[in-house]
Design an enzyme around this catalytic site. Sequence first.
Site, PDB file in Angstrom:
ATOM      1  N   ASP A 463      82.789  61.367  52.861  1.00 31.71           N
ATOM      2  CA  ASP A 463      81.839  62.034  53.193  1.00 31.71           C
ATOM      3  C   ASP A 463      81.361  62.447  51.398  1.00 31.71           C
ATOM      4  OD1 ASP A 463      81.456  65.511  52.984  1.00 31.71           O
ATOM      5  OD2 ASP A 463      82.927  65.556  51.654  1.00 31.71           O
ATOM      6  N   ASP A 662      87.933  65.181  51.517  1.00 32.08           N
ATOM      7  CA  ASP A 662      89.273  66.044  50.615  1.00 32.08           C
ATOM      8  C   ASP A 662      88.772  67.476  50.986  1.00 32.08           C
ATOM      9  OD1 ASP A 662      86.584  66.949  49.679  1.00 32.08           O
ATOM     10  OD2 ASP A 662      86.750  66.386  48.103  1.00 32.08           O
ATOM     11  N   ASP A 666      87.431  68.194  57.198  1.00 34.61           N
ATOM     12  CA  ASP A 666      87.219  66.766  57.036  1.00 34.61           C
ATOM     13  C   ASP A 666      88.367  66.748  57.645  1.00 34.61           C
ATOM     14  OD1 ASP A 666      84.592  66.440  55.604  1.00 34.61           O
ATOM     15  OD2 ASP A 666      86.696  66.069  54.544  1.00 34.61           O
TER      16      ASP A 666
END
Length: 775
Positions: A463, A662, A666
């Site tokens: 990400d 995080d 996610d």
Amino acid sequence: MNKAPAGQMNMAVDPVCGMAVDPNAGKPSYRHAGHVYYFCSDGCRSKFAADPSRYLVRSGEPEPLPQGALYTCPMHPEIVQEGPGHCPICGMALEPMGVPPEHEHGGHPELVDFTRRLWVAVPLSLALVALDMGTHVVGVDLLPFLSSHAQQWLQLAIAVPAVLWCGWPFFVRGFQSIRTGWLNMFTLIALGTGAAFLYSVVATIAPELFPASMRDAHGLIPTYFEAAAVIVALVLLGQVLELRAREKTGGAIRALLDLAPKTALRVLKDGKTETVPLAEIKVGELLRVRPGDKIPIDGTVIEGRSAVDEAMLTGEPIPVEKTPGDRVTGGTLNGSGSFDMRVDRTGAETTLAQVVEMVASAQRSRAPIQRLADTVSGYFVPAVVIVSIIAFVAWFFLGPAPQLAHALVAAVTVLIIACPCALGLATPISIMVATGRGAQAGVLVRNAAALERLAAVNTLIADKTGTLTEGRPALTGVESAPGFQDDEVLRLAASLEAGSEHPLAAAILRGAEQKGLKPAKVEGFEAVTGQGVKGNIDRSMAALGNARLIESFGIDPAPLVKAAEARRKQGETVMFLAAGGKLAGLVGVADPIKPSAAEAIAKLHALGIKVIMATGDNETTAKAVAARLGIDELRAGLRPEDKLNLIADLQRQGRVVAMAGDGVNDAPALAKADVGIAMGTGADVAMESAGLTLLKGDLRGVVRGVKLARATMRNIKQNLFFAFVYNALGVPVAAGVLYPFFGILLSPIIAAAAMSLSSVSVVGNALRLRNVDLD
């Protein structure tokens, strides 16, 4: 307080020297853990005060665990029971679940017990070897005043404690294994030593039962008391060395526990401080952290500033600056500054406690490769028993005289050398060491299966926000239009954003604060959805937002459009400012790329891992970040379900996918990936969904994790190879296949030494993981 003997009920007992002390006689006293202890002299009091635990735990005895504590087998974690005992599958002593206790005076109960038995077994077995070998090997009769038969009776008397008492745990576990049907290493040890001992007892007590061909020059039947005793001593030695090595695997956890100080400096309402035990600290209380102190518990800095060394938890050597509002973690080391902190979490909720529990849980988990060892062990022990019987029959009917003696030696040697302890330890001991090593480097492994999968990962999906970038937008630049100054543009923008809760607003306000600019009062503040904010400053309309918002006031943003586009290509979010009916300037805000991200991605490429950035951010900004970091592939504008589909597509292509993220969004992707990697700075739900957690929100932790996983799998394969090859070669040699060609027939003593050495070698090889280089 310690109780005195009967008849002295009003007396206390000095815990150091054991003397009776009258509490009312003005003798020295010391309060510890809520109890008052009395001493015969100041000398005894000083010794006790320096180390109370030394005198409160009986020498040689481990400190008891709380009633109801759960125990499990290190080789078979599915075995769980309340209180200590032995594993019904492998026979090993069960160990407490959770955090491994640090026992006083030599180790946990089994280590203490086996060490005590070893100290008895060694001199007795050496005495038996001297008695038996003195005559047969050196030709010297050490006891000429005793007849040969009397010497056999003496050997029997020595062998009873050497074999039966010293080896009693092996016989008990061997019998239990036969009774339950779970044949294991103790089955073979008990059968081997038991057969040698019983044969020798019968040969001593009733030699007439044996054929004349087996008698020696003195008319006696040869015995194997020394072999049985030495086997017990060697197996005990191997077990003690193995248990000591296994205790070292918990060293990383205990080192983490030792990071937290035992006391804290509590700030009282009048500003004074008092030192209190950490257990008495409550959430919301204020603590003072002085220069050089360890931070006692998790909290938030309220006043003061300092640099904190977080290397003990994150593996990062560079101290982190802490100012009011920043979080600090218990166990980390304060630098030269001083600050007051508010306690946010206590007990099991603290970062340190969660880290310890996660590591302890991972050490008990099983890697899928362990199934191979379990399957082999399930067939191995019965096969060894059958080979032992075949060897006995072959030597008895086909071997040279004395056939019974040769048959017994071959059968016992096969049983002893083939103990599958090394095979069973090969995987769990490596997992235990590796998870501890990972914790020291800031890489927390949730379970062994995740570690095994991580070793095979060839694709990493990362990400952007919070993983590749800081996750905290910062002001990157201000450009003013003709007639305006940069500071004025920033002050007006900060004034408008003072009423907003948007992350970009916080970045602008921080930028203005750093330059000492105070926001002006805004009247008629309004947030325009999807465009920006507006309001009146000094009775003049002002607006901050995108081009559409500025155009809605009849103002053309064209003079700054080119500059805005250039900033967007650098990954910045740009906002135009209008004031007094004119274009005043623009403000650029960006989420800074983590300084370590480029280095981490380069190292991942060196490990053969493809890196894909998957983000919900717009493509222009994402492309700028991807270009600067050397990302292999970019997917922008993704929703959580899109990330799931991306992972599924890659898995269908045969890729082994790790996902690093995080945020709450996610969590589904972390659970879907072959290995989910959560940044420790992120959301709790992300960590719960991940197989790996990085205490430092830094992709270099992924590099460390991959290196650790690959080193662990190499170590496990080395252990399994060694154990398989050892048994594959050892059993035929023990059975006597080399005798017809080279006249070689292994002694049971040599077999016992080799068996113990194999287990210790496996443990020693696993302990090498403590020193593996992860950078």
